[in-house]
Design an enzyme around this catalytic site. Sequence first.
Site, mmCIF file in Angstrom:
data_model
loop_
_atom_site.group_PDB
_atom_site.id
_atom_site.type_symbol
_atom_site.label_atom_id
_atom_site.label_comp_id
_atom_site.label_asym_id
_atom_site.label_seq_id
_atom_site.Cartn_x
_atom_site.Cartn_y
_atom_site.Cartn_z
ATOM 1 C CB SER A 27 -0.382 0.086 1.277
ATOM 2 O OG SER A 27 -0.167 0.223 2.921
ATOM 3 C CE LYS A 28 0.439 8.769 -1.103
ATOM 4 N NZ LYS A 28 1.194 9.195 -0.202
ATOM 5 N NE ARG A 29 -2.177 3.408 5.683
ATOM 6 C CZ ARG A 29 -2.639 2.175 5.836
ATOM 7 N NH1 ARG A 29 -2.518 1.596 6.846
ATOM 8 N NH2 ARG A 29 -3.791 1.545 5.198
ATOM 9 N N GLY B 242 5.123 2.696 1.544
ATOM 10 C CA GLY B 242 5.921 3.048 0.732
ATOM 11 C C GLY B 242 6.771 4.676 1.879
#
Length: 505
Positions: A262-264, A266
């Site tokens: 997920s973006k989290r 990253g």
Amino acid sequence: MTERRVRVRFAPSPTGALHIGGVRTALYNYLFARQHGGDMIFRIEDTDSNRFVPGAEEYILESFKWLGIPFDEGVSFGGEHGPYRQSERREIYKKYVKVLLDAGKAYIAFDTPEELDAKRAGIANFQYDASTRMQMRNSLTLSKEEVDALIAEGKQYVVRFKIEPNEDVHVNDLIRGEVIINSSILDDKVLYKSADELPTYHLANIVDDHLMEVSHVIRGEEWLPSAPLHVLLYRAFGWEDTMPAFAHLPLLLKPEGNGKLSKRDGDRLGFPVFPLEWHDPKTGEISSGYREAGYLPEAVINFLALLGWNPGNDQEIMSMDELIKLFDLSHCSKSGAKFDFKKGIWFNHEYILLKPDEEIAELFVPILKEHGVEAPFEKVVAVVGMMKNRVSFVRELWEACSFFFVAPTEYDEKTVKKRWKEDSAQCMTELMDVLAGIEDFGIENQEKIVMDWIAEKEYHTGNIMNAFRLTLVGEGKGPHMFDISWVLGKEETLARMKRAIEVLK
Ligand code: GLU
């Protein structure tokens, strides 16, 4: 039977930045299409107007331009099967909704959200399907006159797919093999909504794949649950013979391997999950991108290609052309691929080494400018050639080799303590004389003359070299000593030595 022409599509919904997993999906489609001399279509699936985000379509196009993935047909590319934006194909979908209604394969339903909620409250695990549809307000339970009257009154309705229960639906997946699902677990999916006169994803997707003559649907694993429904839709239209082959790609997993990337992840670990920097027009949030973070597009492509596929040996560095030759859908893994972002950094390093020094120098020039440095291009090329094996990003070259462009004004205290001996000022003054007398300042000639001088004087080579380095660099780092003095040139070398002797003596 003649072989069908290979035609694939990448069909994003413009709901925001393109996730790196979507980039991999597009890449695999591209490799497959090129390998078979086929076509790759760019279709925009924008039938859900609530989720539309301005700028997303342009962002996606720019991403593929940067990555070097061209499309043959589609939005902004043109082609015989357009329009390629689903919001511009309303009339086409309406026609096909009518085909299903007329054939009794779909029906009109008037149930309001409140009525549906009430059902859900009354029936455990309520699902709109063969077991419940005869208790609902739809064209199966109302007379034709009632249905016509409701529509004439302007009542909103949806069109639902009438799924026959208890039938095994076979999905042949090129990666997963045969997947069998019983139709009873499927609900009567909404295919069309009168409120916005638009189809849902499922109907538009199938109609377009059919009309655009798509031969292979290669997409993320998250779409696998929709596949049985899609097979049933093909059958309902009588299009079984041209049904595309499916290939559902493995998920991209967190670097630790537990769960979906997920973006989290990253944000937490410091790597981008988008190809380009993304400015969210709704929240104003800025998310980093591979381009802006300093990745070379070739490195990103190579890295992504190996997330879920490998060539069957341990070859890692592959150009786009090699990937096109070697790619094989049937060698894609079924299980998720860990997103090892450190491997991405390694690929970037490898591509910096592979690329000609001139090309890396072109990328380094603007960074030098940011630091107020304008240097002759040949000098930048020479420095890049000497130093690029030490960095993973072009931007890191500044830290590694600014001393080539900016003379030291201070001398690192620790290095001075250790390397500037009592006789260093004297030795460096003598060395200046030796250097001043050298005609050909090339690396080898310089080295030979200086080494002969050291031998003749019976000086300690290490001491001389360490002091020499300190005068030119200001500290103890850097490449081969005569590489440095050669790049700096005689004049600059002597000026730096003079200054160091003054300051340090
Ligand atoms: N519009 C879908 C997406 O956003 C397409 C899925 C498919 O390829 O069928 O990924």
